[in-house]
Each structure stands twice: as structure tokens, then as C-alpha cells.
Design a protein around this motif. Structure first.
Motif, PDB file in Angstrom:
ATOM      1  N   ASP A 234      -0.326 -14.451  -6.758  1.00 16.87           N
ATOM      2  CA  ASP A 234       0.264 -13.465  -5.848  1.00 16.87           C
ATOM      3  C   ASP A 234      -0.530 -13.394  -4.554  1.00 16.87           C
ATOM      4  N   ASN A 235       0.157 -13.143  -3.456  1.00 19.44           N
ATOM      5  CA  ASN A 235      -0.582 -12.902  -2.220  1.00 19.44           C
ATOM      6  C   ASN A 235      -1.022 -11.442  -2.166  1.00 19.44           C
ATOM      7  N   SER A 236      -1.848 -11.128  -1.198  1.00 19.05           N
ATOM      8  CA  SER A 236      -2.431  -9.788  -1.143  1.00 19.05           C
ATOM      9  C   SER A 236      -1.379  -8.710  -0.904  1.00 19.05           C
ATOM     10  N   ALA A 237      -0.260  -9.085  -0.312  1.00 19.02           N
ATOM     11  CA  ALA A 237       0.802  -8.104  -0.086  1.00 19.02           C
ATOM     12  C   ALA A 237       1.321  -7.521  -1.397  1.00 19.02           C
ATOM     13  N   ALA A 238       1.201  -8.290  -2.487  1.00 18.00           N
ATOM     14  CA  ALA A 238       1.671  -7.798  -3.790  1.00 18.00           C
ATOM     15  C   ALA A 238       0.890  -6.564  -4.218  1.00 18.00           C
ATOM     16  N   LEU A 239      -0.424  -6.557  -3.957  1.00 18.83           N
ATOM     17  CA  LEU A 239      -1.239  -5.388  -4.280  1.00 18.83           C
ATOM     18  C   LEU A 239      -0.859  -4.217  -3.383  1.00 18.83           C
ATOM     19  N   LYS A 240      -0.700  -4.482  -2.098  1.00 15.37           N
ATOM     20  CA  LYS A 240      -0.300  -3.420  -1.159  1.00 15.37           C
ATOM     21  C   LYS A 240       1.028  -2.801  -1.592  1.00 15.37           C
ATOM     22  N   ASP A 241       2.004  -3.644  -1.954  1.00 14.77           N
ATOM     23  CA  ASP A 241       3.326  -3.142  -2.354  1.00 14.77           C
ATOM     24  C   ASP A 241       3.242  -2.343  -3.656  1.00 14.77           C
ATOM     25  N   ALA A 242       2.416  -2.807  -4.599  1.00 12.19           N
ATOM     26  CA  ALA A 242       2.275  -2.082  -5.878  1.00 12.19           C
ATOM     27  C   ALA A 242       1.735  -0.681  -5.643  1.00 12.19           C
ATOM     28  N   ILE A 243       0.762  -0.552  -4.729  1.00 14.06           N
ATOM     29  CA  ILE A 243       0.180   0.760  -4.428  1.00 14.06           C
ATOM     30  C   ILE A 243       1.185   1.632  -3.695  1.00 14.06           C
ATOM     31  N   ASN A 244       1.823   1.078  -2.672  1.00 10.51           N
ATOM     32  CA  ASN A 244       2.797   1.858  -1.902  1.00 10.51           C
ATOM     33  C   ASN A 244       4.027   2.221  -2.724  1.00 10.51           C
ATOM     34  N   ASP A 245       4.381   1.374  -3.704  1.00 11.44           N
ATOM     35  CA  ASP A 245       5.530   1.652  -4.577  1.00 11.44           C
ATOM     36  C   ASP A 245       5.174   2.579  -5.732  1.00 11.44           C
ATOM     37  N   LYS A 246       3.902   2.988  -5.793  1.00 10.82           N
ATOM     38  CA  LYS A 246       3.422   3.959  -6.788  1.00 10.82           C
ATOM     39  C   LYS A 246       3.598   3.474  -8.224  1.00 10.82           C
ATOM     40  N   LYS A 247       3.273   2.205  -8.462  1.00  4.16           N
ATOM     41  CA  LYS A 247       3.269   1.691  -9.829  1.00  4.16           C
ATOM     42  C   LYS A 247       2.256   2.485 -10.649  1.00  4.16           C
ATOM     43  N   ARG A 248       2.576   2.729 -11.910  1.00  7.61           N
ATOM     44  CA  ARG A 248       1.750   3.614 -12.728  1.00  7.61           C
ATOM     45  C   ARG A 248       0.423   2.965 -13.127  1.00  7.61           C
ATOM     46  N   ILE A 249       0.459   1.687 -13.529  1.00  5.10           N
ATOM     47  CA  ILE A 249      -0.766   0.960 -13.885  1.00  5.10           C
ATOM     48  C   ILE A 249      -0.801  -0.322 -13.064  1.00  5.10           C
ATOM     49  N   ILE A 250      -1.907  -0.547 -12.364  1.00  9.31           N
ATOM     50  CA  ILE A 250      -2.055  -1.735 -11.514  1.00  9.31           C
ATOM     51  C   ILE A 250      -3.313  -2.478 -11.939  1.00  9.31           C
ATOM     52  N   ILE A 251      -3.150  -3.737 -12.333  1.00  7.51           N
ATOM     53  CA  ILE A 251      -4.278  -4.560 -12.787  1.00  7.51           C
ATOM     54  C   ILE A 251      -4.582  -5.580 -11.705  1.00  7.51           C
ATOM     55  N   ALA A 252      -5.811  -5.580 -11.209  1.00  8.53           N
ATOM     56  CA  ALA A 252      -6.148  -6.478 -10.094  1.00  8.53           C
ATOM     57  C   ALA A 252      -7.642  -6.781 -10.100  1.00  8.53           C
ATOM     58  N   THR A 253      -8.010  -7.852  -9.398  1.00  8.41           N
ATOM     59  CA  THR A 253      -9.426  -8.154  -9.206  1.00  8.41           C
ATOM     60  C   THR A 253      -9.918  -7.459  -7.945  1.00  8.41           C
ATOM     61  N   LEU A 254     -11.216  -7.210  -7.918  1.00  9.94           N
ATOM     62  CA  LEU A 254     -11.824  -6.428  -6.844  1.00  9.94           C
ATOM     63  C   LEU A 254     -11.659  -7.086  -5.474  1.00  9.94           C
ATOM     64  N   HIS A 255     -11.663  -8.426  -5.448  1.00  8.06           N
ATOM     65  CA  HIS A 255     -11.691  -9.119  -4.160  1.00  8.06           C
ATOM     66  C   HIS A 255     -10.393  -8.984  -3.372  1.00  8.06           C
ATOM     67  N   ARG A 256      -9.347  -8.414  -3.975  1.00  5.81           N
ATOM     68  CA  ARG A 256      -8.081  -8.242  -3.268  1.00  5.81           C
ATOM     69  C   ARG A 256      -8.129  -7.106  -2.237  1.00  5.81           C
ATOM     70  N   PHE A 257      -8.954  -6.099  -2.464  1.00  3.98           N
ATOM     71  CA  PHE A 257      -8.881  -4.873  -1.663  1.00  3.98           C
ATOM     72  C   PHE A 257      -9.307  -5.033  -0.198  1.00  3.98           C
ATOM     73  N   PRO A 258     -10.332  -5.837   0.109  1.00  5.13           N
ATOM     74  CA  PRO A 258     -10.695  -5.967   1.529  1.00  5.13           C
ATOM     75  C   PRO A 258      -9.566  -6.478   2.406  1.00  5.13           C
ATOM     76  N   LEU A 259      -8.590  -7.171   1.806  1.00  3.57           N
ATOM     77  CA  LEU A 259      -7.524  -7.780   2.596  1.00  3.57           C
ATOM     78  C   LEU A 259      -6.401  -6.803   2.932  1.00  3.57           C
ATOM     79  N   ILE A 260      -6.335  -5.662   2.231  1.00  2.76           N
ATOM     80  CA  ILE A 260      -5.164  -4.789   2.406  1.00  2.76           C
ATOM     81  C   ILE A 260      -5.526  -3.336   2.669  1.00  2.76           C
ATOM     82  N   TYR A 261      -6.816  -3.011   2.722  1.00  4.27           N
ATOM     83  CA  TYR A 261      -7.172  -1.593   2.690  1.00  4.27           C
ATOM     84  C   TYR A 261      -6.738  -0.829   3.933  1.00  4.27           C
TER      85      TYR A 261
END
Length: 724
Positions: free
Chosen positions: A376-403
Motif C-alpha cells: 500500500d502507498n502512504s495514502a492508504a494510512l491517511k485514508d484509513a485515519i480520515n475514514d475513521k476505521k476502528r482498528i488500523i494496523i501499520a508500521t511506524l515508518h508510515r507516519f512521517p509521510l502523512i502526518y
């Protein structure tokens, strides 16, 4: 229990009285239990007719001749097809009429009808239940039934009459047949407890002599505290009464059935056929840590940090999964949903995959979970957070790209479960995670108060970079961190721990000593040998004139006698020890890890080992090497994939654990990588040629402590450190 006649203690009567008076149970009539279909049919029908009268009326119109028997037959059929756990949780349909065999506890008190339904569940305690058609005289001491369906069985023993929990275990193994309907795996009783005055053991599957029981004890110093196996003394009752006064209490047992028990299904990767099924009932410390975290979180008004110091062998993946699901549906004391999302964070992709598999394996509705994979690209993490998914599983290194790209989190709270917190809790990625999930309005308000200005004045100042810095620091009121680690560093303790006097401590412990005592990991120090000790043993043995020196003994002497300590002789010694010891362990599947002082050492060891094996004609020592980046050795620059790959086989860094777990390789030479968080049960041997100190020492040696079938010991040969 002072003053009692201990031989006359009636554990069975004490448990029944406790469950009837304080546990929310009714007294069941053992004569009403039908051993053929393993049901109390009248209680089941009573539950259905009372709690679901409209559905029952429709049912009697469709089956007017004998609705009772038709219903019982239908229940037995769907349980046989789907398993009891699934039917209890989801109910079933017959001719489009929907029935529930159990009502779940509502997450809040807003709907009184749901509370009424939940209270209509019937829990019964039956004594001396005759469970077998073929052996009508056999009876189990206690059986607990939910709406007429047996879900728990107990065999009880009293040390003062000459029997203990081992006799109860033997009784289950040899006198309780899994072929009896009541004990048929998945279809009736979900957990069996063997109990005496001091210990509790459990199993979820009766399989004759192969039946495997797990300890269900609190630990010698009590739940969540550092200690060994067993239970602390109870001055106010039975040592084991936590089982029936806590775990089997009505609300708790219903909660365990609804939210904890899990059928783990393993399938063949190619055919997709089921190869193994395991019914997982949580161990005591697992239930204890999740329930304590949930209760404390519910009471807490502002974000806080929790440190969970749980050893390898604690079943951490399941603990994290249970906690994630509980937090995702948690309501506070005002009956409001606490968290917008629950994050499960690791700092390594291989761990992320393991946790994804565990969490996704639990029952959940579609859309509840978002998994952010390497594909997945980093936008997938951003969309999961903005879409208010209940449980989100991710690695730490994704956050600097979308914060900086997320929606405003005003008034929203987040739960962040951190795996391997000793390494995940620091660094820029962790800071960006805090910033990504911060309530910026609340943070700005705090900042304005500190600066003595209004929020509007602060917003007008050209200090947004400072604002960004602020968001990455400290504890935010909208963030709850749950950090798991077996080996916390001092900084981890200060970040996540609780200050008690002059020291920082974890919220909850499951100690390495308890894990070893209970048989979930091996004691690696039991098999630790320094090189000097190995040489002394070798010298003593070889002084016997009748002794015929094998290659490993010659290699030890050759290495000792050559004071230049050249790498070629080290490699000869390592290879011969692996051939002599490792390859003869775990049914010939044993593997070894060589821990080097640097990346350059790892490359050199790998190349020298390959050359030595080629020279000796050895084909059964098959090494891999693990290191980060590129290493210059001689005139050549090497990378990990380059050294591990062949013309026929290309092995990427991420694929290394999978290939090492296969039969293709059995030695892993490492420099820093895989000294922590690497879980390969077939690792039997470790060769250490690196100074190890403090937490790093524990983390490194602990790579060997995982258990698996056929693994009874380990072996460590240390060239550098001392036993102390």
C-alpha cells in the motif's frame, strides 16, 4: 482455611454455593442432562420460548407436529456444521426464522431492550453430570451450562485425600472420551479445568493421552506481578477460588465466550484445506492484563501511557488482538465511545504481518479493520485515519509521510498499541505518529497558556514550525499508549512506566521466570557455555587415551592452541559444533544463529563459512547472512540479498525470515539485525562473538527460548562474554 478438617473439604459444594449465591447461576438438575445430544433440552427450550416468543410462535406454525424435537435436532445440526462458538455468537436461521442461543452484553445502557435480553441468559451449575452413553456410571464433577448447552467442565481434587491436579488431568486424558457428545471438540464444552486446592490447569481439546493442559494460575506473587509459577496463598478462602469467584462469574464467562475464545484455523497454503484447528481460551495473565487495561482506561479522563512488561511466551500477539478489539468498542462511564480508532503499531514489517494475521483471524465485521501493508502507498494510512476505521494496523515508518495531511482531530481520542516498545517508542517516526494523531486545537490552547497569549495571537504568529515541534513532544490528552515489551530500556520505563517511589515500573508483568516455570519458553542460561569452559571440558575428555577425537573436539583444541585467534579457526570450530550438536536436535531441524560484532564481521564470517564447508565437502551446513545496507569487504561491496541469493533463487531482505524457516537454510549470521523481535522456534544454537550488555544481552539470548515440538534444550557458545 485454618481450623477446618482439610480431609472433609468439599470443593465441589463450595464452588456450587459460590456460583449460586454470588456468581449469577441457577442450580442445574443433572438428571435433566441428555448424554446423547449433550444438552439440557428443557432449559434450552425454556430460554428460546421466554426470550424469543415471536420467533418461537412462527416456528410452531411451521413444525406443528413436534416443534420441540425439531428445534433440538436443528440446534444439534447447525452446531455440528459450524461449531458451538460460531452458533453462540451469531445464532442461526431455520426457514427464515432467526434464533439466538445467547444474548451478548450491550456495550452501553442506552437500549433497555438489549439489557433485558442479556439478562434472560440462563447459566446453570450442575454437579456429577453423567456425560457418557457408553459408560453410564461415569460423571464429571461440575458442568456449567449456558441456556442448556454445556460450555465448561471441571474435575476437582483435594491434596488432603491424596490426589491433586495431576490426577484430574489423567482423568480427562484416560476417562473422558472426546467421542462423547459432551466433550466433542468445538461442538460442546469449550474449556475443561483440572482444579485442586493450589493449582488450576485447562485444555480446550480432549485427545486421549495426547491431551495438552496449560497452567491457568495467577503466578506466585499474584496476577500482574513479577514471580514464578503457581498462586499466592489466600488467607480468606481457597487458593484457587479466583477461578469461580472471578473467571466463571456470570458476566465474566459470557464476556469470555463473546470476546475472547477464538478458533484458530491453519490452512495449507496451496490447497487451502484446514490442517489444524486450535480453540484458544485465554490464559489467566492474558485475561487479567486486558481487563485491567480496559477498566483503567474507562475511568481515565485524559490520555496516558501503559507499559506491559510481558516475556516471550506470554502470547503477546493474542493479548494485543484482544486488547485492540476491546478498546475499539469501549464506552466510557458516560456511555460515550472512547476512541475514534485503535492503532496497532510495530517498527518491523515482519512483526506487522504476524499481528495482522492474528488480529484478522478473530471474528469481526467487514470494514472494521484496515491493514496497511508494504504494497500500500502512504495514502492508504491517511485514508484509513480520515475514514475513521476502528482498528488500523501499520508500521511506524508510515507516519512521517502523512502526518501533515490528516483531518482535524478536535475532540477525538486514539488508542495506540505499540509492539516491541523498547525500540518503537523513540525516534522521528514515533514523534510524527504523535503529531499525526494530536488534537491540534487542544495542543494550541495548552501552548497559548504556557506563552501567556490568546490562541488567536498564537495563530497569527509565524511560528507554525514551532507548533509542529510541539505536536511531536510529550503526552497528548487525546492519546492513550499501550506499550508491550519483554525488555524495557530505562528510557522506555520513563516514557511508558508508572513512577513508584524512586523507580519507574510497568503497569502489568508476566515475567520471564514465570514463562520458564510454566513451560512456555526455555531457560537459555541453563545451556550457556563460554569458550574457556568448553575448552576445559574438551581437555578433560581428551586426556582419556581411549577417546577418539571427533572433528568438533579437534577444532576446539586447534582454536585454543593458536593464539592468533584467526577467523578461519573460529569458523572451523563453529561449523563443527553446529554439525555435532545443532543438526542433531529437534528431529534434525535445529538451526543456529552466529552473532557478530559488526557488519564487516558478518560478511567475512559468511564468506569464510561457505569456503570452509566447500573445502570440507559439507553440504548440510547452509548459512544465510543478515545486515543492513552495503558493506565493503576487500575490493567488493556486498549487500544482504546479493550474498543470500543464487542464480536460481533471489532472496530479498523481507523474505529472509521465510527462507530461513524453511529446510533450505539452517545457519543465520547476524550483525545487529534479528537480535531482537525475531521469532524462529527452530533456533537451537547461538554462537556469540560480540560484547553483550544489559537489555541487549537478554534480547539476543532470548532468540533461542521459543518452544516447539521436539525442542528440549538449547546451546550457547560464547567467545567474548562471561557467564556472570
Amino acid at each position: 482455611m485454618a481450623g477446618d478438617n482439610l480431609k472433609e473439604i468439599n470443593l465441589e459444594a463450595a464452588i456450587e454455593e459460590s456460583l449460586l449465591t454470588e456468581g449469577g447461576y441457577e442450580r442445574g438438575d443433572a438428571k435433566a442432562f441428555n448424554a446423547v445430544n449433550a444438552l439440557d433440552e428443557q432449559t434450552l427450550l425454556k430460554f428460546i420460548q421466554t426470550s424469543q416468543p415471536k420467533a418461537w410462535k412462527k416456528y410452531t406454525l411451521i413444525y406443528p407436529a413436534n416443534p420441540d424435537q425439531c428445534f433440538i435436532d436443528r440446534v444439534c445440526k447447525v452446531i455440528r456444521e459450524r461449531g458451538l462458538l460460531d452458533v453462540l455468537r451469531k445464532g442461526f436461521k431455520d426457514r427464515a426464522i432467526e434464533f439466538k442461543l445467547m444474548f451478548k452484553r450491550p456495550t452501553n445502557t442506552l437500549n433497555p431492550d438489549l439489557i433485558t435480553q442479556y439478562n434472560q441468559n440462563i447459566l446453570q451449575c450442575m454437579r456429577q453430570v453423567h456425560h457418557s452413553v457408553s459408560r453410564p456410571n461415569d460423571s464429571v464433577d461440575i458442568m456449567l451450562l449456558l441456556n442448556g448447552i454445556p460450555v465448561v467442565s471441571m474435575e476437582l481434587k483435594n491434596q488432603f485425600t491424596g490426589q491433586d491436579v495431576t490426577n484430574a488431568i489423567d482423568q480427562y486424558k484416560f476417562d473422558r472420551s472426546g467421542a462423547d457428545a459432551a466433550f466433542e471438540f468445538k461442538r460442546r464444552v469449550l474449556v475443561h479445568f483440572a482444579v485442586d486446592l493450589y493449582n488450576v490447569f485447562m485444555t480446550t481439546k480432549l485427545n486421549g493421552a495426547k491431551t495438552f493442559f496449560l497452567p491457568f494460575n495467577q503466578g506466585s506473587n499474584g496476577a500482574g506481578k513479577v514471580g514464578g509459577r503457581g498462586n499466592p496463598a489466600n488467607l480468606n478462602g481457597f487458593t484457587t477460588d479466583y477461578l469461580w469467584k472471578n473467571i466463571l462469574q456470570r458476566d465474566r464467562l459470557l464476556e469470555i465466550i463473546e470476546k475472547y475464545i477464538h478458533l484458530e484455523v491453519i490452512r495449507d497454503k496451496k490447497t487451502k484445506k484446514v490442517t489444524k484447528e486450535t480453540m484458544i481460551f485465554p490464559r489467566y495473565h492474558q485475561l487479567d492484563v486486558v481487563e485491567k487495561l480496559v477498566a483503567d482506561t474507562k475511568r481515565t479522563k485524559e490520555g496516558r501511557n501503559y507499559l506491559l512488561q510481558h516475556s516471550a511466551g506470554s502470547g503477546k500477539s493474542n493479548e494485543i488482538a484482544w486488547l485492540a478489539y476491546r478498546l475499539a468498542s469501549l464506552h466510557n462511564e458516560e456511555d460515550k465511545e472512547m476512541f475514534q480508532s485503535v492503532f496497532v503499531i510495530t517498527d518491523r514489517r515482519v512483526l506487522n504481518k504476524q499481528l495482522q494475521n492474528t488480529i484478522l483471524g478473530f471474528d469481526h465485521y467487514e470494514g472494521l479493520i484496515a491493514t496497511i501493508t508494504d504494497k500500500d502507498n502512504s495514502a492508504a494510512l491517511k485514508d484509513a485515519i480520515n475514514d475513521k476505521k476502528r482498528i488500523i494496523i501499520a508500521t511506524l515508518h508510515r507516519f512521517p509521510l502523512i502526518y501533515k495531511e490528516l483531518d482535524n482531530h478536535k475532540g477525538k481520542q486514539f488508542a495506540i498499541i505499540v509492539d516491541e516498545a523498547h525500540s518503537s517508542q523513540s525516534g522521528k517516526s514515533a514523534e510524527k505518529l504523535k503529531a499525526a494523531l494530536a488534537d491540534t486545537d487542544e495542543a494550541l490552547k495548552e501552548w497559548a497558556e504556557i506563552e501567556g497569549k490568546t490562541e488567536e495571537e498564537m495563530m497569527q504568529m509565524d511560528e507554525m514550525e514551532s507548533m509542529s515541534d510541539l505536536l511531536t513532544q510529550g503526552q497528548h490528552k487525546n492519546q492513550f499508549f499501550y506499550a508491550f515489551t519483554a525488555t524495557p530500556k530505562p528510557k522506555t520505563l520513563q516514557t511508558f512506566g508508572e513512577k513508584r517511589g524512586e523507580i519507574y515500573d510497568a503497569f502489568h508483568h508476566y515475567s520471564m521466570r514465570q514463562a520458564i516455570d510454566e513451560g512456555f519458553i526455555l531457560d537459555v542460561l541453563k545451556y550457556y557455555t563460554t569458550y574457556e569452559t568448553s575448552y576445559k571440558i574438551t581437555k578433560t575428555i581428551t586426556e582419556n587415551p581411549e577417546y577418539d577425537e571427533p572433528p568438533a573436539t579437534k577444532a576446539v583444541k586447534a582454536f585454543h592452541d593458536n593464539h592468533e585467534f584467526v577467523i578461519e579457526q573460529k569458523i572451523a570450530l563453529i561449523v563443527e559444533k553446529i554439525r555435532e550438536i545443532t543438526l542433531n536436535k529437534i528431529g534434525g531441524k535445529g538451526k543456529a544463529m552466529v552473532v557478530c560484532a559488526s557488519r564487516a564481521h558478518a560478511v567475512r564470517y559468511f564468506l569464510t563459512m561457505k569456503e570452509y564447508c566447500k573445502k570440507q565437502g559439507y553440504t548440510n551446513v547452509k548459512p544465510m547472512v543478515a545486515f543492513s545496507g552495503a558493506v565493503q569487504y576487500g575490493s567488493v561491496e556486498y549487500t544482504e540479498p546479493q550474498l543470500n541469493s543464487t542464480e536460481e533463487l533471489k532472496i530479498s531482505e523481507s523474505a529472509l525470515p521465510m527462507y530461513f524457516a524453511s529446510d533450505m537454510f539452517n545457519v543465520l549470521i547476524v550483525a545487529e539485525k534479528y537480535q531482537t523481535g525475531f521469532d524462529e522456534p527452530l533456533l537451537h544454537t547461538m554462537i556469540v562473538d560480540k560484547k553483550l550488555r544489559g537489555v541487549k544481552c537478554v534480547q539476543t539470548l532470548s532468540r533461542l527460548n521459543r518452544i516447539c515440538e521436539g525442542k528440549t534444550d538449547t546451546f550457547i557458545l560464547d567467545f567474548v562474554n562471561t557467564a556472570e
